[in-house]
Design an enzyme around this catalytic site. Sequence first.
Site, PDB file in Angstrom:
ATOM      1  N   THR A 163       0.821  -1.212   0.000  1.00 10.66           N
ATOM      2  CA  THR A 163       0.000   0.000   0.000  1.00 10.66           C
ATOM      3  C   THR A 163       0.857   1.265   0.000  1.00 10.66           C
ATOM      4  OG1 THR A 163      -1.760  -1.133   1.186  1.00 10.66           O
ATOM      5  CG2 THR A 163      -1.771   1.261   1.282  1.00 10.66           C
ATOM      6  N   GLU A 449      -6.713  -5.357   3.663  1.00  7.93           N
ATOM      7  CA  GLU A 449      -6.797  -6.566   2.841  1.00  7.93           C
ATOM      8  C   GLU A 449      -7.894  -6.402   1.787  1.00  7.93           C
ATOM      9  OE1 GLU A 449      -4.751  -9.066   2.749  1.00  7.93           O
ATOM     10  OE2 GLU A 449      -3.558  -8.346   4.412  1.00  7.93           O
TER      11      GLU A 449
END
Length: 704
Positions: A163, A449
Site C-alpha cells: 500500500t 486486505e
Amino acid sequence: MTEVVDRSTRKGFRPAATPAAARNSADPRPAVDVAALGAQLLGQWSAVRLQARELAARPELHKIEGLTHTEHRKRVFGQLKYLVDNEAVHRAFPSELGGSDDHGGNIAGFEELVVADPSLQIKAGVQWGLFGSAVMHLGTADHHAKWLPGIMSLDIPGCFAMTETGHGSDVASIATTATYDPAAGEFELHTPFRAAWKDYIGNAANDGLAAVVFAQLVTRGVNHGVHAFYVDLRDRATKEFLPGIGGEDDGIKGGLNGIDNGRLHFTHVRIPRTNLLNRYGNVDADGTYSSPIASPGRRFFTMLGTLVQGRVSLDGAAVAASKVALKAAIQYATERRQFNASSHTDEEVLLDYQRHQRRLFTRLATTYAASFAHEQLLQKFDDVFSGANDTDADRQDLETLAAALKPLSTWHALDTLQECREACGGAGFLIENRFASLRADLDVYATFEGDNTVLLQLVAKRLLADYAKEFRNVDFGVLARYVVGQAAGTAVHRTGLRQVAQFMADTGSVQKAAIALRDEESQRALLTDRVQTMVAEAATALKGSSRLPQDKGAALFNRHQNELIEAAQAHAELLQWEAFTDALHSVQDPGTKLVMTWLRDLFGLSLVEKNLSWYLMNGRLSMQRARTVGGYINRLLEKIRPHALDLVDAFGYGDDHIRAAIATGAEKERQDEARAHLRSERASGQAPVDEKVLLARTAGRPTR
C-alpha cells in the site's frame, strides 16, 4: 414472559448436551444437542481450532487494556516469540522447512488468535501470513532456503510493503519503481514522490528488519507491471535504517495499537537482481524479462491471488469476534432484569423483550450463516493451495468468494459489536466487557486486505462477466427465446399478476402466507431472483459500454456503480444463506435441526425484510405476504428464545476467551439478591406503602 433458564456460573461451565430422546416427553419444546452443534461449527480443522483456542485462553497472550501504544507494541512482539515457541504459526510452510503444508488448518488456527488480542492476530498475520507467504508463494526454492527459516523463527521480522499513501486498493497504479541496471546486475528501488511512500505498513515503525516491497518493474525501458522484491530495511545490530531507506511512525491509531504501523520510502536503493521474487516474472542478467504468464493483466492478478489468505483469515476472525460478543451479550441478557411490567416484585429479563430478541437473535442468525459460509471458503482455499483443485478457474472462484464474504463478515462484526454494546447498556461501554475495545480493533478490518466496497465491485464485475459469458456463444433462436421469456417475466412482475397469484394462493390467509415464506424453496427463490434480476438489469444498462470511448464508458459504469455493488452484496448474502442451508441438511438430531431451521429462516426472512421495498416495487411479493414477514419473524424470535444460551454455548468459547465481567454470572447473583431483598421486605409487613397504592385506596379503587 419466558422464565430465564437457570445456569451454573462456574468458570468454564458448559451445559451438557440433551439429546432429543432424553427429553421429558411432556416438554413439547425441542432441545439443542450443544456438543454436536459445537462440533459442526468447529468444522474440518476442529483439532487445530481447539489447539489454537487453548493457546488463546492463556493469559500470556491476552490484551492488557490501558497500556500505552509503546508498551502494547513491545508486549505483542514478545507474544510472537511465544507463538513460535509453541509451534503455532508454521502450519502452512513447507514440511522440509519445519512446516506441515496445512493451508486450511493454518488459517483456522490463526483466526482464533483474535479472541486473545486482535493486535496479536494481525501482527502474526503480517509476519507469517503476508511477509512470509509472499516469499513462499512469489519466490522460488533459492528464496525459500535463504529467507524462510529466519522468517519462521522470527529471526527476520518483516513487512509487507504494498500500500502507498496515494494508492491503497488500486495496487496496479502504485508509483514505487524497481529499475534494472544490467551493468551492475542490480535493481534500483526508488520512491519518486511523497504519495508513493509505502504507508500503514505493519512492523515498519520499529520491528521490521526486511520487507517484501511491491514496485513497478522496469527493464530495457519497458514497465512490466507490479512485482515483489525482498529488501533489507535495517541494520540488525543498531536497528537503524540502511542507506537510502527512511520512514516514519504512523503513531496512535483508532485500534490495533499493538502493531507498529509506519511509512517507508526508498531513494535510489540498490538490491541484487536475485532479490526479485521471480516465480511469475524473471529478469535475466542482461535485462531480458520473461514470465510463464504471457498476459500482464492475468500475471498481476495471479500474483495478488496467491496472497488471498489475508481476506480469508479476516473473514474467519470477524466471525469469531461476533461469536464472542454475542455470547457475552446474550448471557448477560438472560440475567439482567429491568422494569416490572408484569409483576410488582419481579422485573423482566432483558432477553424476554421482543425488541431485545430482535437486536440480538437476528445477528446471531447472521453469525451462524457467516460461520458456515466461512467454512466453505476455507475448504476452497485449502483445495487451491494444497493443489487438490488448483486450476485457473478454481483460483478465480476463490478470489471472488473471498471478495464476497470478507466485506459481509467484517461489516457484520462491527455492527454486532456495537449492537451488543448498546444492548448491555452502560456496562457494555466499560472496557472490562471488551465490546468497545474489540470494535475499535476490528474497525480497520473493513478497509484493509481490500476495502470492502472495492471488493464488492470486483464481485460485481465477475457476476457481469459470467452473465455475459452465458450468452456469448448462443445462436439467435436461443437468445430470442430468452428475450421473450424475460419480457413475459417482466409482464408478470410489473403488472401485478404475480402478486395476484400469491394472494389467490394464500386466499387472504396470514397463516398460508407465513407457510409460504418459511418454505426453503420459497426463500431460495426470493433471494436468488433478486440477485439474478439485479445483475441482468445492470448488464442491460451497461450493454455496449466496452465499445464507447474510454471516458464515456467509465461514466456509464459509474452511473450504475451503486446498483452493481448492491447486486454483489445480495449475491454474497445468498451464498451465506446457501451455506447455512447446506449445514442444516447435515444435522442429524431432530431437535437441533428444528431449532437450526428456525434460525436459518430468521436469517433468510431478515434479508427479505431488509429489502422489502425491492420485493414490492419489483412485484416479487404480494402485499399480504409482505405484511406477514415481520409478524413471522417475531414468531421465530419466540421459538428461538428458550434455546438462546445453547446456541451461543455451541460456539465453544469459555470464560478465558470471553473475558467479559458481565458474562460471569455476577449479574445473576446481584439480581437474585435484589429479588430476595424485596420479597423479604414485603413478607415482613414493614415495607413502606407506595404512594400510588395509598392514593388508589383513598379513591376507593382496587389495588393489586
